[in-house]
Design a protein around this motif. Structure first.
Motif: not given
Length: 458
Positions: A313-315, A307-308, A395-396, A317-320
């Motif tokens: 949510g995508l942003a 679930a993005l 996973k993203v 994830a990219m900062t992780d």
């Protein structure tokens, strides 16, 4: 084996033998179909997991079934990861043994380059991920996520861009992927096994030993009745898998062990001449369609559904640092590790790239190896646990990195399509119509590093 002419430099990444070229070509054609199914399953999972019906997807993935007293009450997602992927790794075991017993890689001079390159393609991405996540012990556990290469996804990309890689590059790519898988399963067994239970582990040796004995002597016991071997060996394999699973070691390790126990060389019946295919070849033909067409796509379906949460949510994830480490490691670390290791090996051995190839070809294949999908998804779940935010972010990142790596590899390799078509025409030309391409009859091997060189007969 004749020595190269005086003053000549040994070559690396030659085309190899005709039999090996045929075998590799057949494997990659099957994996192309599997790769297409893999992509379709991934897209369906992503769309479903981010649709208004997303709850039904996660309910299906988490639905449990099985017998708890045997530690087999698992979710459907876990059954796919622990059970279906064992079939995939069984084929990895078969392929590894085939390569080193009867394939071109049984010779050190031909195996040293792809194996060393694969090691470089594992070590460099792992180091990059570790550096990015050095300040976070919690996320450092995912260091092995970007170490694998997904051969099915890779050949699907080749099919889409219409790239006809010459035999040398196809062998190089498949060997990279297989050695990557071996390293990955070793990492899983050593670093991702928890709460080891000695009793079921030692018990697993009994069915595994019986399986290995019968597999080695299968023609003596079963003759040409392959179905009998199938009906007896398959239950032994399932019992071995169940006991390894109960021991706390990831059950996919059992798949590799079972594959390595299968004989490659055709056995003799009652002292007579060798007849019929070896058991490894029989199992490869029967299990590869199951692996490529069912096991891996189903695993991808249950594993890739994340679930993005929209752009926010995508942003997030990219900062992780987990996501950042994975993307940099796969997109940059993989090609750097493979290409640099290969180049350094040529310098250390004073070898030269085979005359049919250029370094841009090695770069393109190295980029293609950055598609770390199936095994990377598995290691992400083992690192953080399904449902953990870091697992979702990983996973993203795997999906994003694999897409970027595919696009970059396609851009590089597509510029060489004309050269590849010429190489393919040369490798398939059969002027005397004897069923063997002329180039494999005109060439003979010389001492080389990583492949057969092209030296005309006198």
């Amino acid at each position: 084996m004749p020595l190269p002419p005086a003053g000549a430099r040994p070559s690396i990444l030659g085309r190899g033998s005709y039999s090996e070229s045929l075998r590799i070509g057949a494997i990659l054609r099957k994996e192309t179909v599997g790769g297409a199914l893999l992509v379709v399953a991934t897209v369906i999972a992503l769309v479903w997991a981010n649709s208004p019906a997303s709850e039904s997807y996660f309910a299906l993935r988490d639905f449990k079934i099985g017998y708890e007293p045997w530690h087999l009450e698992l979710s459907l997602g876990a059954w796919a990861a622990d059970g279906l992927l064992a079939i995939f790794f069984f084929l990895v075991g078969l392929e590894l043994k085939r390569e080193f017993v009867a394939g071109d890689l049984r010779e050190f001079s031909k195996s040293v380059v792809p194996i060393t390159a694969a090691v470089g393609g594992v070590v460099v991405p792992a180091l990059i991920y570790a550096l990015v996540n050095a300040a976070s012990p919690e996320t450092l556990r995912g260091w092995a996520i970007p170490t694998a290469t997904d051969i099915a996804f890779a050949v699907a990309v080749l099919a889409i861009i219409g790239s006809h890689l010459p035999g040398a590059l196809r062998i190089f790519l498949l060997t990279l992927a297989v050695v990557d898988d071996l390293i990955a399963i070793t990492i899983i067994a050593v670093f991702y096994s928890t709460d080891i239970q000695p009793a079921p582990l030692f018990m697993a040796l009994i069915p595994l030993g019986v399986y290995a004995f019968l597999a080695q002597k299968y023609r003596r016991f079963f003759g040409t009745r392959a179905a009998a071997a199938w009906l007896i060996l398959l239950p032994l394999g399932v019992v071995t898998w169940a006991l390894v699973h109960a021991s706390g070691i990831h059950a996919t390790v059992a798949g590799v062990l079972l594959g390595l126990a299968v004989p490659v060389i055709r056995s003799k019946a009652s002292g007579g001449p060798t007849a019929g295919p070896g058991l490894s070849e029989i199992f490869e033909h029967r299990f590869r369609p199951i692996s490529a067409g069912i096991a891996v796509p189903v695993f991808a379906f249950f594993s890739a559904g994340v679930a993005l949460g929209g752009w926010d949510g995508l942003a997030s994830a990219m900062t992780d640092p987990v996501a950042a480490g994975i993307i940099i490691a796969l997109v940059v670390g993989k090609p750097v590790g493979i290409l640099t290791t290969t180049w350094l090996l040529t310098k250390a051995t004073r070898a030269a790239l085979d005359k049919s190839l250029a370094w841009i070809d090695v770069l393109g294949v190295s980029m293609l190896a950055g598609i770390g999908f199936t095994v990377s998804l598995l290691v992400a779940e083992l690192s953080f646990g399904q449902g953990n935010p870091h697992d979702d972010h990983a996973k993203v990142a795997i999906l994003a990195a694999s897409l970027v790596a595919a696009l970059l590899a396609a851009a590089v390799l597509s510029t060489r399509n004309r050269h590849y078509r010429m190489a393919e025409a040369e490798e398939t030309a059969d002027a005397n119509n004897d069923g063997i391409p002329d180039v494999y009859q005109q060439d003979k091997p010389q001492n080389n590093v990583g492949g057969a060189a092209n030296q005309p007969k006198p």
